[in-house]
Design an enzyme around this catalytic site. Sequence first.
Site, PDB file in Angstrom:
ATOM      1  N   ASN A  26       0.803  -1.231   0.000  1.00 50.02           N
ATOM      2  CA  ASN A  26       0.000   0.000   0.000  1.00 50.02           C
ATOM      3  C   ASN A  26       0.831   1.274   0.000  1.00 50.02           C
ATOM      4  O   ASN A  26       0.366   2.310  -0.466  1.00 50.02           O
ATOM      5  CB  ASN A  26      -0.953   0.010   1.207  1.00 50.02           C
ATOM      6  CG  ASN A  26      -2.303  -0.575   0.820  1.00 50.02           C
ATOM      7  OD1 ASN A  26      -2.664  -0.613  -0.365  1.00 50.02           O
ATOM      8  ND2 ASN A  26      -3.063  -1.033   1.810  1.00 50.02           N
ATOM      9  N   PHE A  32      -2.013  -8.080   4.409  1.00 54.48           N
ATOM     10  CA  PHE A  32      -0.585  -7.731   4.415  1.00 54.48           C
ATOM     11  C   PHE A  32      -0.307  -6.421   3.673  1.00 54.48           C
ATOM     12  O   PHE A  32       0.749  -6.253   3.063  1.00 54.48           O
ATOM     13  CB  PHE A  32       0.268  -8.876   3.824  1.00 54.48           C
ATOM     14  CG  PHE A  32      -0.281 -10.236   4.157  1.00 54.48           C
ATOM     15  CD1 PHE A  32      -0.467 -10.599   5.476  1.00 54.48           C
ATOM     16  CD2 PHE A  32      -0.678 -11.118   3.161  1.00 54.48           C
ATOM     17  CE1 PHE A  32      -1.023 -11.828   5.807  1.00 54.48           C
ATOM     18  CE2 PHE A  32      -1.240 -12.343   3.473  1.00 54.48           C
ATOM     19  CZ  PHE A  32      -1.409 -12.700   4.806  1.00 54.48           C
ATOM     20  N   CYS A  33      -1.277  -5.507   3.709  1.00 55.90           N
ATOM     21  CA  CYS A  33      -1.108  -4.196   3.047  1.00 55.90           C
ATOM     22  C   CYS A  33      -0.849  -4.362   1.558  1.00 55.90           C
ATOM     23  O   CYS A  33      -0.215  -3.495   0.954  1.00 55.90           O
ATOM     24  CB  CYS A  33       0.029  -3.386   3.658  1.00 55.90           C
ATOM     25  SG  CYS A  33      -0.266  -2.914   5.344  1.00 55.90           S
ATOM     26  N   ASN A  34      -1.286  -5.466   0.978  1.00 61.64           N
ATOM     27  CA  ASN A  34      -1.066  -5.684  -0.453  1.00 61.64           C
ATOM     28  C   ASN A  34      -2.398  -6.129  -1.067  1.00 61.64           C
ATOM     29  O   ASN A  34      -2.565  -7.300  -1.426  1.00 61.64           O
ATOM     30  CB  ASN A  34       0.027  -6.736  -0.665  1.00 61.64           C
ATOM     31  CG  ASN A  34       0.449  -6.859  -2.121  1.00 61.64           C
ATOM     32  OD1 ASN A  34      -0.353  -6.582  -3.031  1.00 61.64           O
ATOM     33  ND2 ASN A  34       1.667  -7.275  -2.363  1.00 61.64           N
TER      34      ASN A  34
END
Length: 488
Positions: A135, A393-395
């Site tokens: 992100n 996982f911020c993805n």
Amino acid sequence: MDAARAEFLLKYPEYERTGHIDALRASEYSRLDALGQIYLDYTGGSLYGESQVRQHIDLLNLHVFGNPHSANPTSAATTDLVERTRRHVLQYFNAPPGEYVAVFTGNASGALKHVGESYPFAEGARYLLTVDNHNSVNGIREFARARGAAVEYAPLTTPDLRIDIPRLQALLGNAGRGRHNLFAFPAQSNFSGVKHPLDLVERAHASGWDVLLDAAAFVPTNRLDLAVVQPEFVAISFYKMFGYPTGVGCLLVRSPVLSKLTRPWFAGGTVNFATVRGRAHVLAPREAAFEDGTLDYLSIPAVEIGLRHVESIGVDAIQTRVGCLTGWLLERLLGLRHGNGRPMVRIYGPADTTRRGGTIAMNLYDPQGSLLDYARVEELAGQQGISLRTGCFCNPGAGETAEGLTDEDIQVGLEAGTDITLTRFREMMRHRGGKSAGAIRVSLGLMSNFADVYRFVGFAAGLRDQTRLAMGDVTFDIGACRVLRDGS
Ligand SMILES: Cc1ncc(COP(=O)(O)O)c(C=O)c1O
């Protein structure tokens, strides 16, 4: 475990060459085994050795360090140490002399934000990024958009979650002539562990793009050689490489591009001259223009200690070891079957060690093919001393592709407005065909050993024929990667 280990060594004899890491684990990381911790979150953060902390404390206790940016002796001592560390960072990545500058930041996100803020996005400029991105790279699109640049995503292939190279090549062909074009991709995915090809840097250059390489998840277990691969920008968090210190990252910038960056403000430490009467300022040159205020000057020397620590272990040995353990783990997880023969685990991304690192994203399923609640799985793992990570996982891009989420699925989530959270979205997806929104991630790193992966496989195998952790009555056919309704 002994028989399994012997079998493992037969298949991965090169693991034996990394015996010095076992010795180091016993001497410097004994807290792991003393506390019964099975640490499988190296992509979240690596672990530090005792000697790193000791050396750092000794340094602090034996000297007097003042705030840098002054000529007094304690200030000069700090400046010397910070600059020495900076040189060591550039050497570590084999940056040719003068070719790169190293800007210290708070973390990789801080490094990425510098690029977003300072890159000359404008009407006619382009920001191209891969769907697989953290992100903090996705977030740069807001700077690009706000200043009128076009934003495009290069898709991934399924099920391997690699960059779709023909599609990317076509998108690279859209560079605006005489405009500013920035292409961003991760050297290694923090979701799937895929290692994306580093020759994309040169391909992008050849099509007129500047390149931002997010190396945060790559450099902990791989060598990045800036004499060979030369992106304009590289973002790194040091705690992901060697655990300590936290709070220091770095942006490596190729010197010739510094002149096209425009800082949106100035701050203490970033100016050679500033006047209130004249409402003007002159930025300091090179890295100094980007280091706002006071650096974390007491922590920065611990970066050099950490780099030396990794050098003494050898990043190639770490890579070999992680590769062997990842191969074994993938084979064992994919081999897990319920009593009725159905697979227990679905891996997102490559199923073998080809061009992938030691980060494995997965979901677990019950004997009927219903998705297990990953939050419960994390809780149960925790009870056995296993640290893994669950969620997105911020993805989000890699997750959406892996889990087959559609535009309509995302729309449903967005319609919830500001109330949306991953937990709520997950619940919504459960009702839309039992899809997952999020996954379980285990990741290996410099101190991982066979016992760690063996224990995790044992934990996962313990969920065989488990029926009480499923999220609902919708089933997911793991083999076909197709969503099935109950009973179909
Ligand atoms: C690939 C990647 N990029 C960027 C980041 C952001 O790092 P930080 O949270 O240290 O800023 C992470 C963190 O997990 C990451 O894995």
